[in-house]
Structure formats: structure tokens, C-alpha cells
Design a protein around this motif. Structure first.
Motif, PDB file in Angstrom:
ATOM      1  N   PRO A  91      -9.277  -7.984  17.372  1.00 37.40           N
ATOM      2  CA  PRO A  91      -7.898  -8.382  17.688  1.00 37.40           C
ATOM      3  C   PRO A  91      -6.897  -7.970  16.612  1.00 37.40           C
ATOM      4  O   PRO A  91      -5.741  -7.652  16.922  1.00 37.40           O
ATOM      5  CB  PRO A  91      -7.986  -9.908  17.811  1.00 37.40           C
ATOM      6  N   VAL A  92      -7.327  -7.946  15.356  1.00 40.15           N
ATOM      7  CA  VAL A  92      -6.421  -7.536  14.269  1.00 40.15           C
ATOM      8  C   VAL A  92      -6.152  -6.041  14.342  1.00 40.15           C
ATOM      9  O   VAL A  92      -5.017  -5.584  14.147  1.00 40.15           O
ATOM     10  CB  VAL A  92      -7.012  -7.918  12.892  1.00 40.15           C
ATOM     11  N   LEU A  93      -7.194  -5.256  14.623  1.00 39.37           N
ATOM     12  CA  LEU A  93      -7.021  -3.810  14.790  1.00 39.37           C
ATOM     13  C   LEU A  93      -6.125  -3.501  15.979  1.00 39.37           C
ATOM     14  O   LEU A  93      -5.324  -2.564  15.943  1.00 39.37           O
ATOM     15  CB  LEU A  93      -8.378  -3.128  14.968  1.00 39.37           C
ATOM     16  N   LEU A  94      -6.249  -4.307  17.025  1.00 42.89           N
ATOM     17  CA  LEU A  94      -5.401  -4.136  18.196  1.00 42.89           C
ATOM     18  C   LEU A  94      -3.934  -4.406  17.836  1.00 42.89           C
ATOM     19  O   LEU A  94      -3.025  -3.678  18.256  1.00 42.89           O
ATOM     20  CB  LEU A  94      -5.859  -5.082  19.307  1.00 42.89           C
ATOM     21  N   GLY A  95      -3.720  -5.446  17.042  1.00 40.97           N
ATOM     22  CA  GLY A  95      -2.362  -5.744  16.576  1.00 40.97           C
ATOM     23  C   GLY A  95      -1.800  -4.623  15.718  1.00 40.97           C
ATOM     24  O   GLY A  95      -0.608  -4.310  15.782  1.00 40.97           O
ATOM     25  N   LEU A  96      -2.672  -3.986  14.929  1.00 40.98           N
ATOM     26  CA  LEU A  96      -2.246  -2.843  14.120  1.00 40.98           C
ATOM     27  C   LEU A  96      -1.802  -1.694  15.006  1.00 40.98           C
ATOM     28  O   LEU A  96      -0.809  -1.014  14.716  1.00 40.98           O
ATOM     29  CB  LEU A  96      -3.400  -2.410  13.207  1.00 40.98           C
ATOM     30  N   GLY A  97      -2.521  -1.476  16.107  1.00 46.08           N
ATOM     31  CA  GLY A  97      -2.148  -0.415  17.041  1.00 46.08           C
ATOM     32  C   GLY A  97      -0.801  -0.668  17.688  1.00 46.08           C
ATOM     33  O   GLY A  97       0.004   0.261  17.865  1.00 46.08           O
ATOM     34  N   VAL A  98      -0.529  -1.920  18.043  1.00 49.64           N
ATOM     35  CA  VAL A  98       0.780  -2.271  18.598  1.00 49.64           C
ATOM     36  C   VAL A  98       1.872  -2.011  17.570  1.00 49.64           C
ATOM     37  O   VAL A  98       2.956  -1.510  17.899  1.00 49.64           O
ATOM     38  CB  VAL A  98       0.793  -3.751  19.046  1.00 49.64           C
ATOM     39  N   LEU A 165      -9.643  -1.656   5.807  1.00 49.63           N
ATOM     40  CA  LEU A 165      -9.547  -2.929   5.092  1.00 49.63           C
ATOM     41  C   LEU A 165      -9.767  -4.104   6.046  1.00 49.63           C
ATOM     42  O   LEU A 165     -10.439  -5.081   5.709  1.00 49.63           O
ATOM     43  CB  LEU A 165      -8.178  -3.060   4.410  1.00 49.63           C
ATOM     44  N   ILE A 166      -9.193  -3.996   7.239  1.00 45.99           N
ATOM     45  CA  ILE A 166      -9.396  -5.042   8.255  1.00 45.99           C
ATOM     46  C   ILE A 166     -10.861  -5.089   8.675  1.00 45.99           C
ATOM     47  O   ILE A 166     -11.443  -6.176   8.813  1.00 45.99           O
ATOM     48  CB  ILE A 166      -8.487  -4.777   9.478  1.00 45.99           C
ATOM     49  N   TYR A 167     -11.475  -3.930   8.833  1.00 44.82           N
ATOM     50  CA  TYR A 167     -12.846  -3.863   9.340  1.00 44.82           C
ATOM     51  C   TYR A 167     -13.874  -4.264   8.278  1.00 44.82           C
ATOM     52  O   TYR A 167     -14.772  -5.069   8.551  1.00 44.82           O
ATOM     53  CB  TYR A 167     -13.119  -2.443   9.831  1.00 44.82           C
ATOM     54  N   TRP A 168     -13.751  -3.711   7.084  1.00 47.64           N
ATOM     55  CA  TRP A 168     -14.754  -3.960   6.048  1.00 47.64           C
ATOM     56  C   TRP A 168     -14.465  -5.189   5.199  1.00 47.64           C
ATOM     57  O   TRP A 168     -15.373  -5.923   4.836  1.00 47.64           O
ATOM     58  CB  TRP A 168     -14.904  -2.737   5.149  1.00 47.64           C
ATOM     59  N   LYS A 169     -13.193  -5.396   4.847  1.00 40.05           N
ATOM     60  CA  LYS A 169     -12.837  -6.542   3.997  1.00 40.05           C
ATOM     61  C   LYS A 169     -12.474  -7.783   4.805  1.00 40.05           C
ATOM     62  O   LYS A 169     -12.294  -8.862   4.231  1.00 40.05           O
ATOM     63  CB  LYS A 169     -11.653  -6.167   3.099  1.00 40.05           C
ATOM     64  N   GLN A 170     -12.314  -7.607   6.126  1.00 36.54           N
ATOM     65  CA  GLN A 170     -11.949  -8.698   7.033  1.00 36.54           C
ATOM     66  C   GLN A 170     -10.654  -9.393   6.581  1.00 36.54           C
ATOM     67  O   GLN A 170     -10.540 -10.618   6.583  1.00 36.54           O
ATOM     68  CB  GLN A 170     -13.096  -9.712   7.141  1.00 36.54           C
ATOM     69  N   THR A 171      -9.676  -8.583   6.193  1.00 37.72           N
ATOM     70  CA  THR A 171      -8.376  -9.106   5.787  1.00 37.72           C
ATOM     71  C   THR A 171      -7.490  -9.302   7.012  1.00 37.72           C
ATOM     72  O   THR A 171      -7.731  -8.729   8.074  1.00 37.72           O
ATOM     73  CB  THR A 171      -7.673  -8.134   4.822  1.00 37.72           C
ATOM     74  N   GLY A 172      -6.458 -10.091   6.847  1.00 34.21           N
ATOM     75  CA  GLY A 172      -5.460 -10.224   7.893  1.00 34.21           C
ATOM     76  C   GLY A 172      -4.587  -8.987   7.949  1.00 34.21           C
ATOM     77  O   GLY A 172      -4.626  -8.130   7.052  1.00 34.21           O
ATOM     78  N   LEU A 173      -3.772  -8.893   8.988  1.00 32.87           N
ATOM     79  CA  LEU A 173      -2.944  -7.702   9.184  1.00 32.87           C
ATOM     80  C   LEU A 173      -1.952  -7.518   8.041  1.00 32.87           C
ATOM     81  O   LEU A 173      -1.841  -6.434   7.468  1.00 32.87           O
ATOM     82  CB  LEU A 173      -2.203  -7.806  10.524  1.00 32.87           C
ATOM     83  N   PHE A 178      -0.234  -4.676   3.061  1.00 33.40           N
ATOM     84  CA  PHE A 178       0.251  -4.828   1.682  1.00 33.40           C
ATOM     85  C   PHE A 178      -0.619  -4.032   0.716  1.00 33.40           C
ATOM     86  O   PHE A 178      -0.122  -3.234  -0.091  1.00 33.40           O
ATOM     87  CB  PHE A 178       0.254  -6.311   1.309  1.00 33.40           C
ATOM     88  N   PHE A 179      -1.934  -4.234   0.780  1.00 31.53           N
ATOM     89  CA  PHE A 179      -2.838  -3.559  -0.156  1.00 31.53           C
ATOM     90  C   PHE A 179      -2.867  -2.052   0.099  1.00 31.53           C
ATOM     91  O   PHE A 179      -2.985  -1.261  -0.845  1.00 31.53           O
ATOM     92  CB  PHE A 179      -4.243  -4.138  -0.048  1.00 31.53           C
ATOM     93  N   SER A 180      -2.757  -1.645   1.351  1.00 35.42           N
ATOM     94  CA  SER A 180      -2.741  -0.225   1.660  1.00 35.42           C
ATOM     95  C   SER A 180      -1.499   0.453   1.077  1.00 35.42           C
ATOM     96  O   SER A 180      -1.593   1.517   0.453  1.00 35.42           O
ATOM     97  CB  SER A 180      -2.779  -0.018   3.175  1.00 35.42           C
ATOM     98  N   PHE A 181      -0.346  -0.174   1.270  1.00 33.40           N
ATOM     99  CA  PHE A 181       0.901   0.413   0.775  1.00 33.40           C
ATOM    100  C   PHE A 181       0.844   0.616  -0.730  1.00 33.40           C
ATOM    101  O   PHE A 181       1.168   1.699  -1.245  1.00 33.40           O
ATOM    102  CB  PHE A 181       2.090  -0.478   1.145  1.00 33.40           C
ATOM    103  N   PHE A 182       0.434  -0.407  -1.462  1.00 30.98           N
ATOM    104  CA  PHE A 182       0.460  -0.312  -2.922  1.00 30.98           C
ATOM    105  C   PHE A 182      -0.688   0.535  -3.464  1.00 30.98           C
ATOM    106  O   PHE A 182      -0.572   1.098  -4.560  1.00 30.98           O
ATOM    107  CB  PHE A 182       0.472  -1.704  -3.549  1.00 30.98           C
ATOM    108  N   ALA A 183      -1.767   0.672  -2.699  1.00 31.53           N
ATOM    109  CA  ALA A 183      -2.825   1.600  -3.108  1.00 31.53           C
ATOM    110  C   ALA A 183      -2.304   3.030  -3.080  1.00 31.53           C
ATOM    111  O   ALA A 183      -2.573   3.828  -3.993  1.00 31.53           O
ATOM    112  CB  ALA A 183      -4.032   1.452  -2.184  1.00 31.53           C
TER     113      ALA A 183
END
Length: 263
Positions: A91-98, A165-173, A178-183
Motif C-alpha cells: 500500500p505504501v508503494l502504491l501511494g508512492l505511485g500516485v 527504502l519502503i520495501y527493505w527498511k519498511q519506512t513510511g512514505l 525524506f531520506f532519499s532526497f537528502f541521500a
């Protein structure tokens, strides 16, 4: 997250080619399965134009999981395509797609202030470039494209590692974005080299193909498998970047087996 030198971007590309060489057949079959799935969802009534974009993050984790399998000495199988459909990531990955779609709409919509909506009409199919070349020529569509890119770049930085990050770290959207942008921001020069290298590879390979066989129907036919291979290798390079920045992901199957009590 360590700040990386610009040359690291080139190393990611090299590592991507190295990963592909280990299992080219498995990765290619994975991509063909992905294309088949996208073709299947595109014929769904009403949602056919949106679903392929919404499901991009869901299917994208299959490729990085495939690269992890290569790292672990496992085979890459088409069954990895269902990786992103597992809970709690789905569901989080789906929200990312939206969010992909909404961000693109905002970026292209903002370009209407520059060209009066010509780029928007092209993107939505309301304007045919072959039948209306004068409209495009007289508009400021070039600046509109540049504006869209500039507006979309920060979003692309946030999207870059969000799915794994959502898939492996199970983080929220929000946390994943946030972590992706600053990485990406902390090692921006490496990502500039990474993107520039892939742009150069795409241009050089296509021009070499045209030089060898000419601008013929055969060149168009050869361009399709070539583009497929380069896309797969680019996914491998992306995994190499994730691996260096966030570390090698934990193999879920091993983690589960370790958690089980001995009989």
C-alpha cells in the motif's frame, strides 16, 4: 550517510554492468515479464492510462531485489515481479505511485504559464505534433520543458530511493522521501556524473547503431532490445548506488529462518 566524491557515480555505472554480466538472462526475463505486466494493466478500462505509472514503484523493487539475489549468489527468477505486492510495503508503494502522477501533473501544469498550455496538450494527447507543427514551433515549448524539468528534479531526488527504502527498511512514505532526497543531496556531484554517464551511453550507443546499420527499419527493431538491456543495466547501477549509501539489504528469507525456533 557519507558524502561521496563525484567519481563514485562512474563506479556505480561500472558496477551495474558487472551485476548484469553475472545473470543477463535472468534480468532480461525479469524485464520482459515487467513489460508484459505493464501491457496487461494498460488495457484495464478507465484506469489503463494511470495504472502503469502507479505500479512503477511496485514493480521496480523486483529489479533491485534481483540485484540483491545476484549479490547473494541466488538465481534471478520472474517470480520476483510479485515482490512489491507483499504487505506491508504494497500500500505504501502504491501511494508512492500516485504521488508520481500528482507531481508530474503539477510540474507540467506549471509549464502552462510559460507556453500557454502547449506542452500540457502534447502530454495529454490533445495536440498532435505531426498535424500541428506550426502551433508547436510558434510556442515556447522548449522553455516549458526546461521549466518542467527544473520543477521535477527535487521530486525525482525524493523518489530516487523511496521504493527500496519502503520495501527493505519498511519506512513510511514521508520518511522514505525524506531520506532519499537528502541521500541524493549529500552526494549530488556523484549523481550528476551518474546521470550524465547514462545520458552519454544512451546517445553514443544509439548513434553507433545508426552508423552501423543506418536509419533503417532494422535499426528501429534493434533499438528495442538495446534499450531493454540498457534499462536493465541502469536498474543494476541504481542498486549499486543504494548498496553503497544505505548498505547491503538484509535477505528477508534468511532473516525469517533465523527467527524460527529450532524444533
Amino acid at each position: 550517510m557519507e558524502k561521496l566524491p563525484a567519481s563514485t557515480g562512474w563506479q556505480w555505472v561500472k558496477q551495474g554492468f558487472g551485476l548484469f554480466r553475472k545473470q543477463p538472462g535472468g534480468l532480461s526475463m525479469l524485464f520482459l515479464g515487467y513489460m508484459f505486466c505493464m501491457l496487461a494493466v494498460s488495457i484495464v478500462p478507465l484506469l489503463g492510462q494511470l495504472l502503469p505509472v502507479i505500479l512503477v514503484p511496485v514493480f521496480s523493487v523486483a529489479f533491485v531485489q534481483g540485484c540483491l539475489n545476484i549479490d547473494l549468489g541466488k538465481r534471478v527468477l520472474p517470480s520476483l515481479l510479485i515482490s512489491g505486492f507483499r504487505k506491508p510495503a504494497f500500500p505504501v508503494l502504491l501511494g508512492l505511485g500516485v504521488l508520481y502522477i500528482l507531481t508530474a501533473i503539477v510540474a507540467i501544469g506549471a509549464s502552462t504559464l510559460v507556453d500557454g498550455g502547449v506542452l500540457w496538450q502534447l502530454a495529454t494527447g490533445q495536440l498532435n505534433p505531426q498535424t500541428s507543427p506550426d502551433v508547436i514551433r510558434e510556442s515556447n515549448v522548449g522553455m516549458a520543458i526546461l521549466t518542467t524539468i527544473v520543477l521535477y528534479v527535487p521530486a525525482a531526488m525524493a523518489f530516487c530511493f523511496a521504493a527500496p527504502l519502503i520495501y527493505w527498511k519498511q519506512t513510511g512514505l514521508g520518511k522514505a522521501l525524506f531520506f532519499s532526497f537528502f541521500a541524493v543531496w549529500r552526494s549530488l556531484s556523484a549523481f550528476v556524473v551518474f546521470a550524465s554517464t547514462w545520458f552519454a551511453i544512451s546517445v553514443v550507443t544509439s548513434q553507433l547503431l545508426f552508423l552501423i546499420v543506418g536509419r533503417t527499419p532494422m535499426a528501429v527493431q534493434l533499438m528495442m532490445p538495446l534499450s531493454m538491456i540498457l534499462t536493465v543495466i541502469m536498474h543494476c547501477s541504481f542498486y549499486a548506488a543504494y548498496r553503497q549509501i544505505f548498505g547491503v539489504p538484509v535477505d528477508e528469507s534468511k532473516a525469517v529462518s533465523l527467527d524460527k525456533p529450532n524444533d
